[in-house]
Design an enzyme around this catalytic site. Sequence first.
Site, PDB file in Angstrom:
ATOM      1  CB  SER A   1      -3.584 -15.746   5.406  1.00 58.19           C
ATOM      2  OG  SER A   1      -3.875 -15.602   4.039  1.00 58.19           O
TER       3      SER A   1
ATOM      4  CE1 TYR B   1      -6.909 -11.007   7.018  1.00 54.28           C
ATOM      5  CE2 TYR B   1      -5.939 -11.675   4.918  1.00 54.28           C
ATOM      6  CZ  TYR B   1      -6.505 -11.999   6.138  1.00 54.28           C
ATOM      7  OH  TYR B   1      -6.663 -13.320   6.476  1.00 54.28           O
TER       8      TYR B   1
ATOM      9  CE  LYS C   1      -5.080 -13.336   9.411  1.00 55.41           C
ATOM     10  NZ  LYS C   1      -5.731 -13.736  10.673  1.00 55.41           N
TER      11      LYS C   1
HETATM   12  P1  NAD Z   1     -15.130 -14.498   9.953  1.00 51.36           P
HETATM   13  O1  NAD Z   1     -15.191 -13.016   9.799  1.00 51.36           O
HETATM   14  O2  NAD Z   1     -16.280 -15.303   9.494  1.00 51.36           O
HETATM   15  O3  NAD Z   1     -14.851 -14.880  11.483  1.00 51.36           O
HETATM   16  C1  NAD Z   1     -14.116 -14.055  12.342  1.00 51.36           C
HETATM   17  C2  NAD Z   1     -14.927 -13.885  13.622  1.00 51.36           C
HETATM   18  O4  NAD Z   1     -14.180 -13.069  14.542  1.00 51.36           O
HETATM   19  C3  NAD Z   1     -16.260 -13.185  13.402  1.00 51.36           C
HETATM   20  O5  NAD Z   1     -17.296 -13.933  13.998  1.00 51.36           O
HETATM   21  C4  NAD Z   1     -16.085 -11.824  14.063  1.00 51.36           C
HETATM   22  O6  NAD Z   1     -17.304 -11.346  14.624  1.00 51.36           O
HETATM   23  C5  NAD Z   1     -15.057 -12.123  15.132  1.00 51.36           C
HETATM   24  N1  NAD Z   1     -14.227 -10.982  15.530  1.00 51.36           N
HETATM   25  C6  NAD Z   1     -13.533 -10.134  14.733  1.00 51.36           C
HETATM   26  N2  NAD Z   1     -12.873  -9.233  15.479  1.00 51.36           N
HETATM   27  C7  NAD Z   1     -13.142  -9.525  16.786  1.00 51.36           C
HETATM   28  C8  NAD Z   1     -12.741  -8.960  18.021  1.00 51.36           C
HETATM   29  N3  NAD Z   1     -11.924  -7.892  18.091  1.00 51.36           N
HETATM   30  N4  NAD Z   1     -13.213  -9.505  19.172  1.00 51.36           N
HETATM   31  C9  NAD Z   1     -14.037 -10.577  19.135  1.00 51.36           C
HETATM   32  N5  NAD Z   1     -14.441 -11.161  17.976  1.00 51.36           N
HETATM   33  C10 NAD Z   1     -13.997 -10.634  16.826  1.00 51.36           C
HETATM   34  O7  NAD Z   1     -13.783 -14.970   9.229  1.00 51.36           O
HETATM   35  P2  NAD Z   1     -13.283 -16.450   8.866  1.00 51.36           P
HETATM   36  O8  NAD Z   1     -13.343 -16.603   7.400  1.00 51.36           O
HETATM   37  O9  NAD Z   1     -13.926 -17.434   9.738  1.00 51.36           O
HETATM   38  O10 NAD Z   1     -11.747 -16.295   9.242  1.00 51.36           O
HETATM   39  C11 NAD Z   1     -11.261 -16.628  10.527  1.00 51.36           C
HETATM   40  C12 NAD Z   1      -9.786 -16.282  10.596  1.00 51.36           C
HETATM   41  O11 NAD Z   1      -9.096 -16.968   9.561  1.00 51.36           O
HETATM   42  C13 NAD Z   1      -9.483 -14.790  10.406  1.00 51.36           C
HETATM   43  O12 NAD Z   1      -8.417 -14.439  11.265  1.00 51.36           O
HETATM   44  C14 NAD Z   1      -9.036 -14.714   8.972  1.00 51.36           C
HETATM   45  O13 NAD Z   1      -8.156 -13.643   8.737  1.00 51.36           O
HETATM   46  C15 NAD Z   1      -8.335 -16.058   8.799  1.00 51.36           C
HETATM   47  N6  NAD Z   1      -8.289 -16.501   7.403  1.00 51.36           N
HETATM   48  C16 NAD Z   1      -9.449 -16.589   6.688  1.00 51.36           C
HETATM   49  C17 NAD Z   1      -9.407 -16.982   5.348  1.00 51.36           C
HETATM   50  C18 NAD Z   1     -10.652 -17.051   4.519  1.00 51.36           C
HETATM   51  O14 NAD Z   1     -10.558 -17.022   3.296  1.00 51.36           O
HETATM   52  N7  NAD Z   1     -11.845 -17.142   5.116  1.00 51.36           N
HETATM   53  C19 NAD Z   1      -8.171 -17.311   4.777  1.00 51.36           C
HETATM   54  C20 NAD Z   1      -7.006 -17.232   5.534  1.00 51.36           C
HETATM   55  C21 NAD Z   1      -7.081 -16.818   6.856  1.00 51.36           C
HETATM   56  C1  WQD Z   2     -10.142 -16.474  -6.030  1.00 57.27           C
HETATM   57  C2  WQD Z   2     -10.002 -16.322  -7.539  1.00 57.27           C
HETATM   58  C3  WQD Z   2     -10.101 -14.053  -8.328  1.00 57.27           C
HETATM   59  C4  WQD Z   2     -14.244 -13.260  -7.227  1.00 57.27           C
HETATM   60  C5  WQD Z   2      -8.385 -14.180  -0.764  1.00 57.27           C
HETATM   61  C6  WQD Z   2      -7.415 -13.346   0.031  1.00 57.27           C
HETATM   62  C7  WQD Z   2      -6.448 -14.252   0.770  1.00 57.27           C
HETATM   63  C8  WQD Z   2      -7.221 -15.294   1.596  1.00 57.27           C
HETATM   64  C9  WQD Z   2      -8.251 -16.005   0.800  1.00 57.27           C
HETATM   65  C10 WQD Z   2      -7.499 -14.510   3.840  1.00 57.27           C
HETATM   66  C11 WQD Z   2      -9.117 -15.143  -7.941  1.00 57.27           C
HETATM   67  C12 WQD Z   2     -11.282 -14.852  -8.840  1.00 57.27           C
HETATM   68  C13 WQD Z   2     -13.006 -13.869  -7.424  1.00 57.27           C
HETATM   69  C14 WQD Z   2     -15.046 -12.972  -8.356  1.00 57.27           C
HETATM   70  C15 WQD Z   2     -13.357 -13.921  -9.788  1.00 57.27           C
HETATM   71  N1  WQD Z   2      -7.941 -14.680   2.666  1.00 57.27           N
HETATM   72  N2  WQD Z   2     -12.575 -14.186  -8.675  1.00 57.27           N
HETATM   73  N3  WQD Z   2     -14.574 -13.323  -9.596  1.00 57.27           N
HETATM   74  O1  WQD Z   2      -7.956 -13.617  -3.812  1.00 57.27           O
HETATM   75  O2  WQD Z   2      -7.258 -16.050  -3.886  1.00 57.27           O
HETATM   76  O3  WQD Z   2      -7.663 -14.958  -1.714  1.00 57.27           O
HETATM   77  O4  WQD Z   2      -9.087 -15.060   0.125  1.00 57.27           O
HETATM   78  O5  WQD Z   2      -6.386 -14.674   4.249  1.00 57.27           O
HETATM   79  O6  WQD Z   2      -5.655 -13.431   1.567  1.00 57.27           O
HETATM   80  O7  WQD Z   2      -6.686 -12.501  -0.860  1.00 57.27           O
HETATM   81  O8  WQD Z   2      -9.576 -15.474  -3.154  1.00 57.27           O
HETATM   82  O9  WQD Z   2     -11.931 -15.995  -3.572  1.00 57.27           O
HETATM   83  O10 WQD Z   2     -11.177 -13.588  -3.733  1.00 57.27           O
HETATM   84  O11 WQD Z   2     -10.471 -15.200  -5.472  1.00 57.27           O
HETATM   85  O12 WQD Z   2     -12.986 -14.210 -10.909  1.00 57.27           O
HETATM   86  O13 WQD Z   2     -16.156 -12.403  -8.246  1.00 57.27           O
HETATM   87  O14 WQD Z   2     -11.308 -16.015  -8.064  1.00 57.27           O
HETATM   88  O15 WQD Z   2      -9.613 -13.199  -9.344  1.00 57.27           O
HETATM   89  O16 WQD Z   2      -8.393 -15.540  -9.069  1.00 57.27           O
HETATM   90  P1  WQD Z   2      -8.040 -14.964  -3.263  1.00 57.27           P
HETATM   91  P2  WQD Z   2     -10.878 -15.032  -3.934  1.00 57.27           P
END
Ligand code: NAD
Ligand code: WQD
Length: 338
Positions: free
Chosen positions: A124, A148, A152
């Site tokens: 991330s 969190y 990572k």
């Molecule tokens: P998500 O929660 O939709 O998907 C994660 C999946 O993993 C889920 O289906 C959950 O049931 C499964 N899971 C969690 N723990 C588990 C375990 N111990 N064993 C088996 N399954 C398990 O999340 P996502 O948005 O698809 O994110 C996927 C990955 O990408 C995550 O590692 C997340 O941290 C990373 N990521 C997401 C974002 C984002 O904004 N969505 C941003 C950066 C990184």
């Molecule tokens: C985006 C912008 C908020 C909700 C997060 C995690 C990051 C990564 C991606 C996993 C910000 C604003 C939001 C609302 C708002 N995840 N906002 N009203 O914070 O950039 O990133 O998700 O790795 O680690 O921190 O994403 O979608 O929460 O916010 O104004 O109801 O929208 O302040 O500026 P963020 P977000």
Amino acid sequence: MKVLVSGGAGYIGSHTVLALIASGHDVVVVDDFANSKPTVIARLETLAGRPIPVHAFDLTDVDKTERLFDAERFDAVVHFAGFKAVGESVENPLDYYTNNLGSTFSLLRAMARHDVRRLVFSSSATVYGDAPVPYREDHEPLTAANPYGWTKAMQEQVFRDVAPAHGLRIALLRYFNPVGAHPSGMIGEDPQGRPNNLMPFIAQVAVGRRPELEVFGDDYPTADGTCERDYIHVEDLARGHVAALEHLDAMVEPVRAFNLGGGVGTSVLELFHAFERAVGHELPYRVVGRRPGDLPAYWADTARAREELGWVAEKTIDDMCADTWRWQQQNPNGFPDA
Ligand code: NAD
Ligand code: WQD
């Protein structure tokens, strides 16, 4: 390749399962459905036009993970499984460290023992802390603002230490802000409870599940005063995983980080107004105070992914909003329970 996709029922994993199959790979999913519903699998099978084998267990279970690798021979693992809610990680840090690190330890042990050498990992942009923008992959040291984020940064370090000892090749994909949905409208992001993230919140306002968007602050040093982020369509992100997987054997170092972002910042209000265009009418919002911990603006330096993976994000903010809106309209309450 025969690819094990951990967390393949989740938001990004489900889209990547389809991208892998479309590129000719065989996919096996492991997911304990801690943050997803089993009904996503039937949708994936319809879209893929073939059965998708699923193993429903918690990856922190070392014995079950080991038995899966005993039973099947994988060429690679794409590892999405983990918890991802920043606020929840502050409330329950031990759950986050246990689940996110524990599932990685189980996988690495099974991979080392069964000589599976290729791994693509969901990292991330949060590991950059408040580095200078645009964020570049060679920035050090990695940091985090919450448990969190630390899971990572820590997992990245674990991979760097473990890879040479076991001959692993690992791509660390640092996602920026993934949004959007499959253009069919059949799969998309389905947050449980109140959405933490901006795009699903706007979508729920548009479909009438929430009264208004609360904009967290309009006094930041940006063009319109709201925070800027680098939004990336989940379909582009899914393609990026295929590109990284197919590049692993040619990587210039055994463990290499790649930013997956679009390379531009979009403000909260710009995204909100783009969503209004997708819906075709105005939506309600109100500016409230800043959310603690938010950075004013960041986006990716995309040169490395472009030059080494041959990958660039192609979809526009309007595509992201149109596809999110189609998914939300067709599934106002997300995936069915059964
Ligand atoms: P998500 O929660 O939709 O998907 C994660 C999946 O993993 C889920 O289906 C959950 O049931 C499964 N899971 C969690 N723990 C588990 C375990 N111990 N064993 C088996 N399954 C398990 O999340 P996502 O948005 O698809 O994110 C996927 C990955 O990408 C995550 O590692 C997340 O941290 C990373 N990521 C997401 C974002 C984002 O904004 N969505 C941003 C950066 C990184
Ligand atoms: C985006 C912008 C908020 C909700 C997060 C995690 C990051 C990564 C991606 C996993 C910000 C604003 C939001 C609302 C708002 N995840 N906002 N009203 O914070 O950039 O990133 O998700 O790795 O680690 O921190 O994403 O979608 O929460 O916010 O104004 O109801 O929208 O302040 O500026 P963020 P977000």
